[in-house]
Design an enzyme around this catalytic site. Sequence first.
Site, PDB file in Angstrom:
ATOM      1  N   LYS A  72       0.860  -1.194   0.000  1.00 16.21           N
ATOM      2  CA  LYS A  72       0.000   0.000   0.000  1.00 16.21           C
ATOM      3  C   LYS A  72       0.890   1.236   0.000  1.00 16.21           C
ATOM      4  O   LYS A  72       1.930   1.259   0.685  1.00 16.21           O
ATOM      5  CB  LYS A  72      -0.900  -0.031   1.243  1.00 16.21           C
ATOM      6  CG  LYS A  72      -1.946   1.068   1.291  1.00 16.21           C
ATOM      7  CD  LYS A  72      -2.871   0.900   2.506  1.00 16.21           C
ATOM      8  CE  LYS A  72      -3.959   1.945   2.573  1.00 16.21           C
ATOM      9  NZ  LYS A  72      -4.854   1.765   3.737  1.00 16.21           N
ATOM     10  N   SER A 148      -9.736   1.707   2.644  1.00 25.01           N
ATOM     11  CA  SER A 148      -8.854   2.505   1.811  1.00 25.01           C
ATOM     12  C   SER A 148      -7.784   1.677   1.093  1.00 25.01           C
ATOM     13  O   SER A 148      -7.161   2.187   0.161  1.00 25.01           O
ATOM     14  CB  SER A 148      -8.168   3.583   2.650  1.00 25.01           C
ATOM     15  OG  SER A 148      -7.340   2.985   3.633  1.00 25.01           O
ATOM     16  N   SER A 172      -9.957  -0.686   6.877  1.00 27.30           N
ATOM     17  CA  SER A 172      -9.388  -0.542   5.534  1.00 27.30           C
ATOM     18  C   SER A 172      -8.649  -1.745   4.967  1.00 27.30           C
ATOM     19  O   SER A 172      -8.243  -1.700   3.809  1.00 27.30           O
ATOM     20  CB  SER A 172      -8.450   0.658   5.491  1.00 27.30           C
ATOM     21  OG  SER A 172      -9.198   1.809   5.322  1.00 27.30           O
TER      22      SER A 172
HETATM   23  N1  GLN Z   1     -13.318   4.052   6.164  1.00 24.18           N
HETATM   24  C1  GLN Z   1     -12.658   4.456   7.354  1.00 24.18           C
HETATM   25  C2  GLN Z   1     -12.239   5.909   7.244  1.00 24.18           C
HETATM   26  O1  GLN Z   1     -12.470   6.481   6.242  1.00 24.18           O
HETATM   27  C3  GLN Z   1     -11.498   3.568   7.658  1.00 24.18           C
HETATM   28  C4  GLN Z   1     -10.240   3.932   6.969  1.00 24.18           C
HETATM   29  C5  GLN Z   1      -9.063   3.068   7.336  1.00 24.18           C
HETATM   30  O2  GLN Z   1      -9.190   2.024   7.992  1.00 24.18           O
HETATM   31  N2  GLN Z   1      -7.888   3.542   6.972  1.00 24.18           N
HETATM   32  O3  GLN Z   1     -11.692   6.464   8.127  1.00 24.18           O
END
Ligand code: GLN
Length: 477
Positions: A72, A148, A172
């Site tokens: 990532k 994400s 994410s």
């Molecule tokens: N969807 C969540 C957010 O937008 C989780 C994001 C994540 O785990 N990095 O914060």
Amino acid sequence: MSLSTQSISSLRQQLTSGDIQPSDILDSLAESITSQNDSIGAYLSHDLDAAKQEANQADLSQPLGGIPIAIKDNINVKDQPCTCGSKFLDGAYQSPYDATVISKLRAAGAIPFGRANMDEFAMGSTTENSALGSTCNPNDITRAPGGSSGGSAAAVASQTAIAALGSDTGGSIRQPASHCGVVGLKPSYGRVSRYGLVAFASSLDQIGPLTQNVEDAALILNAISGYDSSDSTSLAQDVPDFTQGLDQGVAGMKLGLPKEYFGEGIDPSVREQVDQAIAGLESAGAEMVEISLPHTEYAVATYYIIAPAEASSNLSRFDGVRYGNRVDQPDDILDLYRRSREQGFGPEVKRRIILGTYVLSSGYYDAYYNRAQKVRTLIRQDFQNAYQNVDAILSPVTPSAAPLLGSDRDNPLQQYLADIYTLSANLAGICGISVPCGKVTSESGSQLPVGLQILGPHMGEQKLLQIARAAEIQAGN
Ligand code: GLN
């Protein structure tokens, strides 16, 4: 069968017997990337030539010897870009060092290969918040891969990566794994060093694997876990061999079904797949127990106070001075900060910084931030109480299957609400995994994957993986 479609353990057997060379795997990946990356967009960048050079020197006696792994784009790999999906860092930053997980992967013989797309600074649930490219769901390219870590999940699902690393702050890793039909593991807080992961919300972030199967997730967890003096929140605990006992099954285990996770709001077709997975584990000998996690209804609000608060502090380092792009000819230092941040950050990141600054500011700190911390403790206690009676907890990962691209773009609140089943695990610091458990048919007739979420107690990964393997067998994988 093409090498890029195979699991780590199958490739390792062929590597150690001398039937294939690490460069053969990279050749196969290069082919699938050429044919697929234009339509899927899992990678922001990759350097196959550098990977090949590393592959020639890979130590095949190590557990991940010769295995390329997609990373990532918020995890530092020496001499590679690290954009976090943001214009702020695009073309303006090369990592001067390896994150601890990368040094550990290299020590295990793996080759960090390719930068996977992501929501900007990991804020989002569809990868549409990336400022640098779009990623589609390989199961249906009109749909989002989740986020994400959408690039990491799409890379594994489209067989343009053997495995990938992602990060999980509120879901994410698990959520894109569920939407793309791969395995995604969020380790317990402190299991894996965060050194070299660009911080979003430091008390919630964890790095973990996205893989084709549960055994591969265990193999990667073996490599990346353990205490690191560069991360004071990493825990000094022995790292067991997570592949041990994977096939011991669930007979005699008690698995909790939280009533708050099976109420209103779940798409009935998703619920049906999750119910079938639960029935499968029951037929394999587990006892299902209804439990309650009474503070679940506050989890979204609590997370969306704490995560932006920490983000607003962490992202203050992006000021046009030390990292990333800087505007030309500023009038003065304030103008430099202001315009660099205004041009560098996208709308969701700005929204989080504003929210976070608000809840931390004097007069509001007690009303929001402090209160959220107290509720976080209650959410953690809910899980501690539950684990007195059950070995692990089962639930859906998301209320619905992968959304159409663009469908929630202008409705952040709708996206936040869909995080309901994943973010409590981060607030509580426990481990969780998404395992593919079935597919639902979309309105257009495509087949969209659904994941089963299994949540284990803090540092309970060994049993978590054992249950996940049993669920995988029940799902016929
Ligand atoms: N969807 C969540 C957010 O937008 C989780 C994001 C994540 O785990 N990095 O914060």
